[in-house]
Each structure stands twice: as structure tokens, then as C-alpha cells.
Design a protein around this motif. Structure first.
Motif, PDB file in Angstrom:
ATOM      1  N   GLN A 193       0.803  -1.221   0.000  1.00 30.19           N
ATOM      2  CA  GLN A 193       0.000   0.000   0.000  1.00 30.19           C
ATOM      3  C   GLN A 193       0.835   1.270   0.000  1.00 30.19           C
ATOM      4  OE1 GLN A 193      -2.241   0.853   3.537  1.00 30.19           O
ATOM      5  NE2 GLN A 193      -0.977  -0.490   4.769  1.00 30.19           N
ATOM      6  N   GLY A 194       2.099   1.148   0.353  1.00 33.14           N
ATOM      7  CA  GLY A 194       2.947   2.341   0.342  1.00 33.14           C
ATOM      8  C   GLY A 194       3.369   2.766  -1.052  1.00 33.14           C
ATOM      9  N   GLY A 195       3.127   1.889  -2.026  1.00 32.36           N
ATOM     10  CA  GLY A 195       3.447   2.246  -3.402  1.00 32.36           C
ATOM     11  C   GLY A 195       4.917   2.548  -3.607  1.00 32.36           C
ATOM     12  N   PRO A 196       5.227   3.522  -4.460  1.00 31.14           N
ATOM     13  CA  PRO A 196       6.624   3.775  -4.815  1.00 31.14           C
ATOM     14  C   PRO A 196       7.487   4.167  -3.621  1.00 31.14           C
ATOM     15  CG  PRO A 196       5.162   5.497  -5.688  1.00 31.14           C
ATOM     16  CD  PRO A 196       4.295   4.415  -5.149  1.00 31.14           C
ATOM     17  N   ALA A 197       6.882   4.804  -2.627  1.00 31.81           N
ATOM     18  CA  ALA A 197       7.695   5.234  -1.476  1.00 31.81           C
ATOM     19  C   ALA A 197       8.243   4.025  -0.729  1.00 31.81           C
ATOM     20  CB  ALA A 197       6.861   6.106  -0.543  1.00 31.81           C
ATOM     21  N   SER A 198       7.350   3.082  -0.412  1.00 25.74           N
ATOM     22  CA  SER A 198       7.843   1.919   0.331  1.00 25.74           C
ATOM     23  C   SER A 198       8.665   1.007  -0.570  1.00 25.74           C
ATOM     24  CB  SER A 198       6.680   1.153   0.966  1.00 25.74           C
ATOM     25  OG  SER A 198       5.798   0.694  -0.019  1.00 25.74           O
ATOM     26  N   GLU A 199       8.335   0.981  -1.858  1.00 24.82           N
ATOM     27  CA  GLU A 199       9.100   0.155  -2.789  1.00 24.82           C
ATOM     28  C   GLU A 199      10.557   0.627  -2.831  1.00 24.82           C
ATOM     29  OE1 GLU A 199       8.136   0.409  -7.063  1.00 24.82           O
ATOM     30  OE2 GLU A 199       7.709  -1.733  -6.887  1.00 24.82           O
ATOM     31  N   ASP A 200      10.718   1.915  -2.815  1.00 30.17           N
ATOM     32  CA  ASP A 200      12.053   2.501  -2.859  1.00 30.17           C
ATOM     33  C   ASP A 200      12.772   2.344  -1.526  1.00 30.17           C
ATOM     34  OD1 ASP A 200      14.303   3.961  -3.286  1.00 30.17           O
ATOM     35  OD2 ASP A 200      13.314   5.873  -3.622  1.00 30.17           O
ATOM     36  N   MET A 201      12.045   2.590  -0.438  1.00 28.63           N
ATOM     37  CA  MET A 201      12.730   2.698   0.859  1.00 28.63           C
ATOM     38  C   MET A 201      12.737   1.421   1.679  1.00 28.63           C
ATOM     39  SD  MET A 201      11.788   6.512   2.187  1.00 28.63           S
ATOM     40  CE  MET A 201      10.031   6.356   2.098  1.00 28.63           C
ATOM     41  N   SER A 202      11.739   0.549   1.483  1.00 28.47           N
ATOM     42  CA  SER A 202      11.698  -0.584   2.411  1.00 28.47           C
ATOM     43  C   SER A 202      11.410  -1.930   1.767  1.00 28.47           C
ATOM     44  CB  SER A 202      10.660  -0.316   3.508  1.00 28.47           C
ATOM     45  OG  SER A 202       9.389  -0.053   2.953  1.00 28.47           O
ATOM     46  N   THR A 203      10.427  -2.007   0.901  1.00 29.65           N
ATOM     47  CA  THR A 203       9.979  -3.349   0.498  1.00 29.65           C
ATOM     48  C   THR A 203      10.724  -3.928  -0.697  1.00 29.65           C
ATOM     49  OG1 THR A 203       8.304  -2.420  -0.983  1.00 29.65           O
ATOM     50  CG2 THR A 203       7.635  -2.857   1.285  1.00 29.65           C
ATOM     51  N   GLY A 204      11.277  -3.058  -1.536  1.00 36.77           N
ATOM     52  CA  GLY A 204      11.787  -3.537  -2.822  1.00 36.77           C
ATOM     53  C   GLY A 204      10.623  -3.749  -3.780  1.00 36.77           C
TER      54      GLY A 204
END
Lengths: 386, 578
Positions: free
Chosen positions: A315-326
């Protein structure tokens, strides 16, 4: 009015009221029988990973910059333009352009759509997955096969833990028995400050000896309370939420000192609306051992709706993809492929994935609603652990 | 007012206040008083000055201007002398750093008092013009507020000087309220405000004798009963001379004891006696005592005070029952240390609520000694201490001073909590006491302190240490007992316990240790205390209505400030002793 308690270290009685919300269990209750109860709050809840050096043939997932470059090429960007975009993204000079492209990298009928909301519309990036033989968990379906693990602790074969197989090659999800996966560490640490605590009460005739028990899960009306060292504080009194959606009663046993669930039903607990909406496990399995501090430590497993899990993570979209989830849509594809339970009658696609979680509990008191009042007492509520 | 404007007015921003401070010191120094201004009683002698404690300072400001006024500074620590901060207050002055803080607070408070939001409530008049001086309005305000701040009416000289300051600043800055603020700040930083000055005058009824002035009596009474300055009625009684008659004094005492503010005074006394000022700064090793936190420390203080107030004031109980009572008050935070279920019926995230709680009869907890406040305060950061607990028990509750340890003592065995041979504190202390130099004092403390070993240094209950069952048998002055409950009973029945609280309370009220000449009075107080069932309110009233409480006692020869009882065994003291 002076309140008094004999509960500091005693036996609670009156089992019927304990399961007042659990219709299934009420039928088998023994109303007049004295039962000992102990209650706990879940202090840690993280995916059970068993990462090793060679568990991901082809390596772990690439960095998000490398993955984005590949995604751009998959989307048809010429190599030179893709390289230029990534350079701007990495340098931070114009990271929004790549983020915007990644956000809308899904395609439905040729039209760009939000790739995080419609991960199935994103070309499967073919991310690697775990191929190791050992993994934590339980044989949930009683079968053994090439996609099953052997538990390194119990040596049980046929262990179903496809979640660890699907996500175990992504660095934020990698971990070991002693090292919690970074992403889950972060998520749980964040959520537990505000999300009502998860509670568990065990009830039996003598909880210091082997024998049948009842395991009751509830959600508290309070979030976890912490010690000065940041760990969950023992011996706090929590009120059990009266919402029946948060109340699960399962049969269990203590065997060789280990607490297990023997009635492998459904466990459901509401969670943080901003994190995961709820935890639902089918064919719930659990094994816990008591530590020398009185805490409980072990594993909780079952089949979990995997799309719920994806949207919790994604659910964090690009922000979490970049910073945490990959890379996120790729994880959707991995979970879809690894899903091993509850096939959709129309498509045959499994809707749930086997998952195992490392859990730690601290002893607490649980107050339950009785006659309009929350009570902890000799009417079946939980007491602090020993 | 901007900083630049302050600088324009005076070369240094605080110059005017510091000048005020110096003038104040001159005014209250007897030998110079006549030169400074003619005091109301030229024959006043032997003043006793007690610096306001932080709580008293806050109370006076709140009573004068309202509880919403924030102080904006910090207080110098109050020294503990002869077991009480109340005595230490008479032995201290103000350091330069402390004066800076008082000055900062004075200006912070004064600015708030005359602020647009507050002035309608705090200033009883409106100036003819807000941009010019108005002597009449300034005088009205300063006279009204000044009497509560000085705990007496300002003298004409004082009032004239303060009005002059207001006029000068108002004129130069073009703001009436800035002038008022400066003048008020002068009052707030003056010794007459910061110190309770006890003054005496010739007694018209006893030729050649001195008596305490009415306003000094009012102050002594109000700080003793309420831990705050006199209210309007008490000042009125002082003005009329009512406090010089037994009936008038008793009337005021009874009025003040009927006030809910008595609780504030009782709390202040027991906080002082039990050394609770040290609890907010108490820290423990979070690895060893993870449940102990600053919140637990502060809550534990409140738990003890609520227990005391409930037993002694609300229920008029026997003081000695504080050592055995099962009744107390808990928050969920404390309950978790005690391992007690306590439902907090408030929305998620709300502050803890206080709930009355009674330990079951068979519970090992009972009395103040088993509460977190006592056992954690008198322990080390990472281990319990039967010695510190026994020492505190003797000194705090029995008024029996315990000598400080000699220099260069080897504490190695006592500190080694993982010693494979000496697994419990009793084992380690027994080994330590093999040294005959140590044995003498440890006999005084350890047999009592060991009875509390079921409570670790963080206040939690335990039955074993390093896997070995803890032996809590002990002895207090030949009374043997098996555990903390027995110790509580022994203390309850110990004649020195009741006697000690009488000594402590009278010293606390007087701001000094009583003298040999006052033994007869103290003995009478003790006898009455016993006769009336060891009731604290009765003791308070008996002291407050005693002529001896206001009598003139020649000041002893000057002596240096003694170290506090607790500090006497601190590493620093030992280091100095070397």
C-alpha cells in the motif's frame, strides 16, 4: 471502593464466561470445573524466515534502481533513455519521473494503470524465490512434496511455508531464527505502538503439566505498553475487545512443555487499518515454549489470504518500494504463483498462501466483559504468566 | 518589551533586579536594617531565614496570580540537613547561578502576569493610559500582590521604591504594563520573597521577652499546614493581632485544618521526611529492572503519599498503621510491577488512572516499607541493598542516625551479585561483615533490611536470588520476625517510630532541630500523640497551637552546612573523607 485481588498467582475458575463469545467452544465447556488460566500479549510478530547463503539461486532480488531499469526496458523505453532516467532517479535530480512511470507501469487494454493497485497488470518481473530445503513451520495439509520444507528445529517434513519461499529472496524479508526480517521488524515496531494488542489466554487444569488446554485469542482495547528497554511490558492488564470478530477459541495441548494448537481452525484478529487490516489464518498451527523470563516464544502458522498480505505490504506504493519493500508487483506475482490453499472455484487460482510467523508473548492480565463490566477475577479471565 | 529596549534602559538587562536583590539583602539584615529603612519593628532580632522550596515558590505564585502562570526556570537543589529539607532551607543562600534562575523566573512570571491575556484578572485597576506611568494603579497592584508575595504588607519605603521603578520604566518605555512587569520582577527576585524571614518583637505582655511577629506566625503556620503562603484571612488575623491570643490562633489553625489544602501540607511533610524529592531522579539499570522507569518512580511517590493521606487524613487512622496497612492506590503502571491485575477503564492511550486497592491478607505486600518507593529508593541501580534499606529505616522512621562507613572499605564481595559462593545478599553481607570494622554498623542495619529482600531493587517481588531461596528472617531491637510483614509490625510497635514522627514534624515546622530547652514541649507532644491514638491531624494541631512553635530561641553559633544523611555514605563523601 477498594479493589482486591487474589489473582497475583492463583487459579482462576469459571470457564464458561471465558468463552462467552466463542459459541463453538461453549458447547464443550465444563462449567463447574476449576481451570488455571494464563494470559499473554503478543510482543513480536514477524515472518519466520530461514535465510541461508545459497537459498536463492540467481541471487537475491536486485536493488530497486536495477529493477526499475529493467522495468523501464520491459515497458519499451529505449536503453539510452532508460539509462538516463535511472541516472536522474539515482542522483535525485529528477526522481519523480521514474516514480511516476513506475506508479503507472500497469497496463490494462494498453492503458497505463496504477501498478501497485493492479499488480496483475504489471509484467511479471520473474523475481527469484527460495529453493532451500529447510524452513520453519508446520505441515499444514498433511502432505509432503517438492514445494515443502523440513523444519530445522522439529525436523518435521512437509512443512508448508510458501510465504517464506515467495519473499525470502528479497533483502528486507530475509531473516533467521534469531534475526528478525527487517521489514517485519519495522512494520511490527511501528504498528504495535498504536494498534490494539493481540492477546492469548490458555486455560487448562494444570498448566505446569502436560494435558489438554484451550487457547483463546482476542484483541485488546489498548495498544501494547512498553518497558523502559522498549520491550513489551509484562503484567499489564488489557481489556479484551468484545467484538466477536476478534475472538477465537481453539483446542490445544501442552506436550513436553510445549504449547500447541490441536484444533486447526481459523484464527482471525483485526489489525491496524493503516498497516494490515486483519490477520486471518486457516488451519491454524502454533507451538510455543516458555522462556526463563516467563515469556512464550515460538511459531504461529496457517494459510493466509495472500492478496490481503500483498496490499498490506504494497500500500505504500513507490515510497515503500524505494525505501523498504523492494519491487512490489513482482512480489504479488511470486505470492500468486506460490499460493497453495483455497482454490478459486472459477479460476482454480489459490487464494491463500501458507505462512509461518515467529511470535513472542509476554505474560499479562486480561479483563473480559461480564455483566457490563470488565473484570479480572475468579470468573475465568486470564492471569499473568508465571 | 524587546531585548534592545531593555538594553537601552539599563546597561545590563538584569542590573535592576540584581540591585533589588542587594537592597533586599540589606533590608533583612538586622544590623543594617535601620540604615536601609526603618522597619516596622526596629527591635526585631534574630531573624531566621528559610529559602522557599520549589513547591513553596510555586504555591505562592499560584495563590497570588493563578495556577496558569508558568515559572520558566529551574530551582537550585534544596539541601537535606538533619534528615529534612525543611531544615536545609534555613542553611542555604542563593548561588550566582541560582540568582540568574530566580531572575529568569521573575521576569517570566511578571511578563505573564501583566500580559494582555492575564491583566484583566491579575491587575485590579486600569491605568489612565497604557503608554504612560500611573502611580495610583501601580501602587494598587503592587500593594495587593506584594502582601501575598512578601507574606506581609509592603512597608511604605518598599512600596514607594517599587512604584518608583514602575514609573521610571513605564516612562522610558512608554508602556504602563512594562513598568509594572519590571517592578513585579524586582519583588519576585528579592530576598523578602525568596526567603521566609522569621522576625521577633518585644512582647508587650512579658517585659524583656520577645515574641514572633504576627506575620511571621502567619507564615510559619501556613507553610507548616499548607506548604504555601498565608491567605487573606490569615494575614488579616495577623494584622489584628489575633495570632497572639490562644483563641485567635486556634481559630485560624482549625480553619486551615478544615481546608482541603491541609493535604498539601501533609504531603509536603511526608515527602520531605521520606526523602521523596530523590525519587524523580532515581534511575535503575533497565536491563536488570526493565519495568522500572521514571514514570514508575514518580507514580510510586504518589502511591505512598496517597496511602499516607488516605490513612492519616481521610480516615483519621493511626500513624503507625502506615507500616502494616494493606490499603493503597495504584496505577496500571505500578500494578504491573506488583503483578496485580488492574483494569484501566479509559480510552486507549489515556493517562493512567489512580484506583484504590487492597492487598489480600496473605499477600507479602503491606505497609510503606514494601512499596516500590521505599525499596527502590533505598537500593542501588542494579541491586537491592539491605544495608541502605536498614539505614533508611533507622534514620527516617526511628530517627536513629547510622554512622557512615569508614573510608577505604572493600565492598567487592557485597557488590558481586554473581558470586558463585555468596549467592544471596545475606550471604554476601555475612561475608563482608567478617571484617570487624564493618560488622558494628551492619548489625544496626542489615537484620532489618534483609527482611525486605523479597523486593528487588526495582520494587518487584521475588522469592529467590541466583536460584537460592531468600531468607527474610530478621530482627529489630531484639524483636525477631520472619519477613517484611513482621518487620512492619515490629516497626508499628516500636516506641521510637511514633516518637520519631513527632520529632520530625516539629523540626520540619520550625525549620531547625529542636533544642534541649524544648525537650519538655516535645515530650508533651509525644505523650499527647500517644494519648490521641497516634493521629496525625491531632499532632499537627497540637504543634500548630503550641506557644513553643512560635517562641524565640537564640540562634546557635554559625556552623557549616552539614551533609545530608543519605549523602553521608555517598562515594563523594567517602572520597572527601579520605
Amino acid at each position: 471502593m477498594w479493589r482486591s485481588s487474589n489473582l497475583t498467582r492463583s487459579v482462576a475458575t469459571g470457564f464458561a464466561s471465558l468463552v462467552v463469545c466463542g459459541a463453538a467452544m461453549t458447547a464443550s465447556a465444563k462449567p463447574a470445573q476449576a481451570l488455571e488460566t494464563r494470559s499473554y500479549a503478543m510482543a513480536w510478530f514477524t515472518a519466520a524466515m530461514n535465510s541461508t547463503e545459497n537459498d536463492c539461486p540467481g541471487g537475491v532480488h536486485p536493488s530497486i534502481q536495477v529493477q526499475y531499469h529493467k522495468n523501464l526496458l520491459d515497458l519499451g523505453y529505449p536503453p539510452a533513455e532508460a539509462a538516463k532516467l535511472i541516472e536522474a532517479y539515482v542522483s535525485g535530480d529528477d526522481d519523480e519521473q521514474v516514480s511516476d512511470i513506475m506508479l503507472m507501469r500497469g497496463r490494462i487494454n494498453g492503458q497505463p494503470v496504477n501498478g501497485y493497485a493492479h499488480p496483475g497488470a504489471v509484467v511479471d518481473p520473474q523475481l527469484t524465490h527460495v529453493t532451500a530445503k529447510e524452513g520453519f513451520g508446520f505441515n499444514l495439509d498433511g502432505k509432503d512434496g517438492p514445494m515443502n520444507f523440513t523444519d530445522p528445529l522439529t525436523k518435521e517434513a512437509g512443512v508448508d511455508n510458501q510465504l517464506s519461499r515467495a519473499l525470502g529472496c528479497s533483502n528486507p524479508f530475509r531473516g533467521t531464527y534469531n534475526v528478525k526480517p527487517g521489514l517485519w521488524l519495522f512494520r511490527w515496531s511501528t504498528m504495535r505502538d498504536t494498534t490494539p494488542a493481540w492477546l492469548m489466554t490458555i486455560a487448562g487444569e494444570d498448566l505446569d503439566t502436560d494435558g489438554p488446554i484451550t487457547v483463546i485469542f482476542d484483541r485488546a482495547m489498548e495498544h501494547l505498553i512498553f518497558n523502559g528497554d522498549g520491550e513489551a511490558r509484562p503484567d499489564i492488564t488489557y481489556r479484551a475487545d468484545t467484538d466477536p470478530r476478534n475472538h477465537t477459541v481453539l483446542k490445544g495441548e501442552i506436550k513436553d512443555g510445549m504449547i500447541r494448537i490441536t484444533e486447526h481452525g481459523r484464527l482471525q484478529l483485526m489489525q491496524d487499518i493503516l498497516g494490515g487490516g486483519q490477520l486471518v489464518l486457516d488451519k491454524t498451527h502454533m507451538r510455543l515454549t516458555r522462556t526463563n523470563t516467563g515469556n512464550l516464544d515460538g511459531f504461529l502458522a496457517g494459510f493466509q489470504p495472500w492478496e490481503h498480505l500483498y496490499f498490506e505490504i504494497g500500500q505504500g506504493g513507490p515510497a515503500s518500494e524505494d525505501m523498504s519493500t523492494g519491487e512490489l508487483p513482482g512480489k504479488w506475482h511470486l505470492m500468486r504463483k506460490m499460493a497453495d490453499y483455497d482454490p478459486d472455484p472459477s479460476t482454480g487460482q489459490n487464494r491463500s498462501i501458507s505462512a509461518t510467523y515467529r511470535v513472542e508473548f509476554v505474560p499479562v492480565f486480561v479483563a473480559r466483559m461480564k455483566n457490563g463490566e470488565f473484570v479480572v477475577g475468579n470468573d475465568g479471565a486470564g492471569e499473568g504468566g508465571k | 518589551m524587546t531585548c534592545e529596549r531593555r538594553i537601552t534602559l539599563f546597561k545590563k538587562p538584569r542590573q535592576i533586579h540584581l540591585l533589588g536583590w542587594m537592597a533586599g539583602l540589606i533590608a533583612i539584615t538586622p544590623s543594617l536594617a535601620l540604615a536601609a529603612e526603618k522597619p516596622r519593628s526596629a527591635e526585631t532580632v534574630s531573624p531566621l531565614m528559610l529559602r522557599l522550596t520549589s513547591e513553596q515558590y510555586q504555591a505562592v505564585v499560584a495563590d497570588t496570580f493563578g495556577a496558569t502562570i508558568t515559572l520558566g526556570g529551574r530551582f537550585e537543589p534544596d539541601p537535606r540537613v538533619d534528615g529534612l529539607l525543611g531544615i536545609g532551607a534555613s542553611k542555604v543562600s542563593v548561588s550566582t547561578d541560582g540568582l540568574e534562575q530566580y531572575d529568569l523566573m521573575a521576569r517570566t512570571i511578571a511578563d505573564q502576569v501583566v500580559s494582555k491575556e492575564q491583566r484583566a484578572i491579575t491587575v485590579p485597576c486600569k491605568p489612565a493610559s497604557e503608554t504612560a506611568a500611573d502611580d495610583a494603579c501601580a501602587r494598587q497592584f503592587l500593594e495587593s500582590a506584594g502582601q501575598f508575595l512578601y507574606r506581609r504588607p509592603l512597608t511604605d519605603v518598599e512600596l514607594t521604591a517599587r512604584v518608583a521603578t514602575a514609573r521610571e520604566v513605564s516612562t522610558k518605555l512608554g508602556s504602563f504594563y512594562d513598568g509594572l512587569s519590571w517592578s513585579l520582577a524586582q519583588i519576585l527576585v528579592s530576598p523578602q520573597f525568596l526567603f521566609r524571614t522569621v522576625e521577633f518583637e518585644p512582647d508587650p505582655k512579658r517585659r524583656g521577652q520577645l515574641r514572633m511577629t504576627g506575620y511571621s506566625k502567619a507564615s510559619r503556620l501556613s507553610f507548616f499546614l499548607w506548604n504555601a503562603g498565608p491567605d487573606e484571612q490569615l494575614l488579616e488575623a495577623a494584622l489584628k493581632g489575633d495570632l497572639h491570643t490562644p483563641r485567635g490562633l486556634a481559630r485560624q489553625v482549625d480553619r486551615m485544618m478544615a481546608s482541603p489544602r491541609l493535604e498539601q501540607g501533609v504531603r509536603a511533610f511526608f515527602s520531605d521526611m521520606l526523602m521523596f524529592d530523590e525519587l524523580p531522579a532515581l534511575s535503575k539499570d533497565p536491563i536488570i529492572y526493565p519495568k522500572f522507569s521514571a514514570k514508575v518512580a514518580v507514580d510510586s511517590r504518589e502511591q505512598a503519599l496517597r496511602t499516607i493521606v488516605d490513612l492519616t487524613l481521610t480516615n483519621g487512622g493511626d500513624y503507625r498503621d502506615l507500616f502494616v496497612t494493606k490499603k493503597t492506590f495504584l496505577t496500571q503502571n505500578l500494578a504491573s510491577v506488583y503483578k496485580i491485575p488492574l483494569v484501566n477503564n479509559v480510552p486507549n492511550g489515556s493517562p493512567d488512572t489512580w484506583q484504590a486497592f487492597e492487598f489480600p491478607a496473605n499477600d507479602p505486600r503491606g505497609g510503606l516499607l514494601s512499596q516500590i518507593s521505599f525499596v527502590s529508593l533505598h537500593s542501588h541501580a542494579g541491586r537491592s541493598s539491605p544495608t541502605l534499606r536498614g539505614k533508611a529505616l533507622r534514620e527516617v522512621f526511628l530517627c536513629q542516625p547510622v554512622p557512615a562507613p569508614p573510608a577505604a572499605v572493600d565492598f567487592q564481595i557485597v557488590q558481586d551479585t554473581s558470586n558463585p559462593v555468596y549467592k544471596t545478599a545475606r550471604d554476601r553481607l555475612n561475608a563482608h561483615a567478617q571484617n570487624p570494622v564493618c560488622a558494628g554498623c551492619h548489625k544496626l542495619t542489615d537484620p532489618m533490611g534483609l527482611a525486605l529482600e523479597n523486593f528487588d531493587g526495582g520494587g518487584a517481588y521475588r522469592t529467590t536470588e541466583n536460584g537460592v531461596k531468600i531468607d527474610t528472617a530478621g530482627e529489630l531491637d531484639r524483636i525477631k520476625f520472619e519477613d517484611a510483614e513482621g518487620l512492619g509490625r515490629a516497626l508499628h510497635d516500636h516506641p521510637a517510630a511514633a516518637s520519631c514522627v513527632v520529632n520530625r514534624m516539629s523540626s520540619y515546622g520550625l525549620g531547625r532541630v529542636t533544642t534541649r530547652q524544648e525537650n519538655q514541649w516535645i515530650d508533651a507532644l509525644k505523650a499527647d500523640f500517644a494519648k490521641q491514638g497516634y493521629k496525625i491531624p491531632a499532632l499537627v494541631r497540637r504543634i500548630a497551637t503550641s506557644p513553643e512553635f512560635y517562641s524565640y530561641v537564640p540562634a546557635p553559633a554559625a556552623e557549616p552546612v552539614r551533609s545530608t544523611m543519605l549523602n553521608s555514605s555517598s562515594p563523594l563523601t567517602e572520597e572527601v573523607a579520605k
